[in-house]
Design a protein around this motif. Structure first.
Motif, PDB file in Angstrom:
ATOM      1  N   VAL A  16       9.440  52.159  -7.348  1.00 33.73           N
ATOM      2  CA  VAL A  16       9.478  53.051  -6.184  1.00 33.73           C
ATOM      3  C   VAL A  16       8.211  53.890  -6.127  1.00 33.73           C
ATOM      4  O   VAL A  16       7.585  54.028  -5.069  1.00 33.73           O
ATOM      5  CB  VAL A  16      10.754  53.933  -6.218  1.00 33.73           C
ATOM      6  N   THR A  56       6.990  66.981   3.086  1.00 33.66           N
ATOM      7  CA  THR A  56       6.717  65.667   2.516  1.00 33.66           C
ATOM      8  C   THR A  56       7.502  65.463   1.231  1.00 33.66           C
ATOM      9  O   THR A  56       8.067  64.391   0.992  1.00 33.66           O
ATOM     10  CB  THR A  56       5.203  65.501   2.250  1.00 33.66           C
ATOM     11  N   ASP A  95      11.143  64.790   2.063  1.00 28.67           N
ATOM     12  CA  ASP A  95      11.308  63.429   2.586  1.00 28.67           C
ATOM     13  C   ASP A  95      11.149  62.401   1.471  1.00 28.67           C
ATOM     14  O   ASP A  95      11.880  61.417   1.416  1.00 28.67           O
ATOM     15  CB  ASP A  95      10.295  63.155   3.701  1.00 28.67           C
ATOM     16  N   LYS A  96      10.189  62.631   0.595  1.00 26.64           N
ATOM     17  CA  LYS A  96       9.965  61.719  -0.521  1.00 26.64           C
ATOM     18  C   LYS A  96      11.191  61.698  -1.434  1.00 26.64           C
ATOM     19  O   LYS A  96      11.633  60.627  -1.856  1.00 26.64           O
ATOM     20  CB  LYS A  96       8.724  62.139  -1.316  1.00 26.64           C
ATOM     21  N   GLN A 122      17.505  57.350  -2.140  1.00 28.23           N
ATOM     22  CA  GLN A 122      18.083  56.180  -1.475  1.00 28.23           C
ATOM     23  C   GLN A 122      17.616  54.883  -2.138  1.00 28.23           C
ATOM     24  O   GLN A 122      18.400  53.955  -2.327  1.00 28.23           O
ATOM     25  CB  GLN A 122      17.727  56.169   0.006  1.00 28.23           C
ATOM     26  N   ALA A 123      16.335  54.816  -2.482  1.00 24.88           N
ATOM     27  CA  ALA A 123      15.788  53.591  -3.066  1.00 24.88           C
ATOM     28  C   ALA A 123      16.328  53.319  -4.467  1.00 24.88           C
ATOM     29  O   ALA A 123      16.451  52.164  -4.868  1.00 24.88           O
ATOM     30  CB  ALA A 123      14.261  53.678  -3.106  1.00 24.88           C
ATOM     31  N   LEU A 174       5.219  54.202  -3.197  1.00 20.97           N
ATOM     32  CA  LEU A 174       4.832  55.492  -2.614  1.00 20.97           C
ATOM     33  C   LEU A 174       3.364  55.820  -2.880  1.00 20.97           C
ATOM     34  O   LEU A 174       2.638  56.249  -1.979  1.00 20.97           O
ATOM     35  CB  LEU A 174       5.731  56.607  -3.159  1.00 20.97           C
ATOM     36  N   GLU A 200      14.303  62.301  -0.661  1.00 13.87           N
ATOM     37  CA  GLU A 200      15.372  61.545   0.003  1.00 13.87           C
ATOM     38  C   GLU A 200      15.109  60.045  -0.085  1.00 13.87           C
ATOM     39  O   GLU A 200      16.027  59.264  -0.341  1.00 13.87           O
ATOM     40  CB  GLU A 200      15.526  61.982   1.467  1.00 13.87           C
ATOM     41  N   PHE A 201      13.861  59.651   0.113  1.00 15.44           N
ATOM     42  CA  PHE A 201      13.509  58.240   0.007  1.00 15.44           C
ATOM     43  C   PHE A 201      13.785  57.716  -1.396  1.00 15.44           C
ATOM     44  O   PHE A 201      14.372  56.645  -1.576  1.00 15.44           O
ATOM     45  CB  PHE A 201      12.029  58.029   0.365  1.00 15.44           C
ATOM     46  N   VAL A 202      13.343  58.461  -2.399  1.00  9.04           N
ATOM     47  CA  VAL A 202      13.523  58.054  -3.792  1.00  9.04           C
ATOM     48  C   VAL A 202      15.010  57.935  -4.111  1.00  9.04           C
ATOM     49  O   VAL A 202      15.451  56.943  -4.711  1.00  9.04           O
ATOM     50  CB  VAL A 202      12.813  59.028  -4.762  1.00  9.04           C
TER      51      VAL A 202
END
Length: 174
Positions: free
Chosen positions: A153, A54, A57-58, A64-65, A157, A60-62
Motif C-alpha cells: 500500500v 491529505t 484521506d490517506k 480500506q486497502a 502511495l 482512510e485509504f490505507v
C-alpha cells in the motif's frame, strides 16, 4: 464526513496551484515575485490544512486497502500512526529540498546540483529505512502478511506521490 468533499476540493485546489505555477514557470513565464510576509503566513496555514486533509484521506485509504478486522486494525494503526509521524518529518526534508531547488532554479551551479541530488538520495534512503523499520514493527504487532500488505500500500502511495511531485518540478536547464 459532511465536509469531506469540500476538504478534498480545497486540498486539490491548494495542491494544483503550485503545480500550475511550476508548469507555467517551466514553460518560460516569469516567476512571481516574493510574497509579502502576511501571504507567507497564510500559505503556511494552507499547507498545514492541506497536509491534515491529505493525511486523513490517506489514512482512510490505507484502512480500506488493508482489509483488517477490528483487532488487527487496532494493532496496525498503533504502528502506522508512529510511522506516519516519522514520515511527515522526512517529508519536511523533502519539502526543504524542493524549496532550495526552486530558490536557486535560475542560477543553479554544479555544486548546488550535487548538494541537491545528495540530499534527495539521502531522503530516499531514509524513507526506505523507515519502511524497513515499520515492516518489522507491523509484522511483530500483527503478522508478516499484514506487514507485507502495508509495504504494498505504501509503495502505491509513495509512487503516486513521487510522480505528482516529479512531474510538477521543472528540469534543470543547464
Amino acid at each position: 464526513m459532511k465536509y469531506k468533499h469540500l476538504a478534498m476540493l480545497v486540498a486539490f485546489a491548494t495542491a494544483s496551484l503550485p503545480a500550475i505555477n511550476n508548469v507555467a514557470y517551466a514553460e518560460g513565464e516569469t516567476p512571481p515575485s516574493a510574497a509579502p510576509s502576511a501571504d507567507v503566513a497564510a500559505e503556511s496555514n494552507e499547507i498545514k490544512m492541506f497536509r491534515f486533509a491529505t493525511r486523513m484521506d490517506k489514512l482512510e485509504f490505507v484502512k480500506q486497502a488493508m482489509h483488517l478486522n477490528a483487532d488487527q486494525e487496532k494493532k496496525f494503526l498503533e504502528q502506522y500512526d508512529r510511522y506516519d509521524i516519522e514520515l511527515a518529518s522526512l517529508n519536511d526534508e523533502r519539502l526543504s529540498i524542493i524549496k532550495d531547488y526552486a530558490a536557486n532554479f535560475e542560477k543553479i551551479t554544479d555544486k548546488d546540483a550535487d548538494k541537491l541530488v545528495k540530499r534527495s538520495l539521502n531522503f530516499r534512503k531514509q524513507r526506505t529505512a523507515l519502511l524497513e523499520k515499520y515492516y518489522a514493527k507491523v509484522a511483530k504487532a500483527t503478522s508478516k502478511v499484514i506487514a507485507a500488505r502495508f509495504l504494498q500500500v505504501e509503495a502505491v502511495l509513495q509512487g503516486a506521490g513521487d510522480v505528482v511531485i516529479g512531474s510538477s518540478i521543472p528540469l534543470m536547464e543547464k
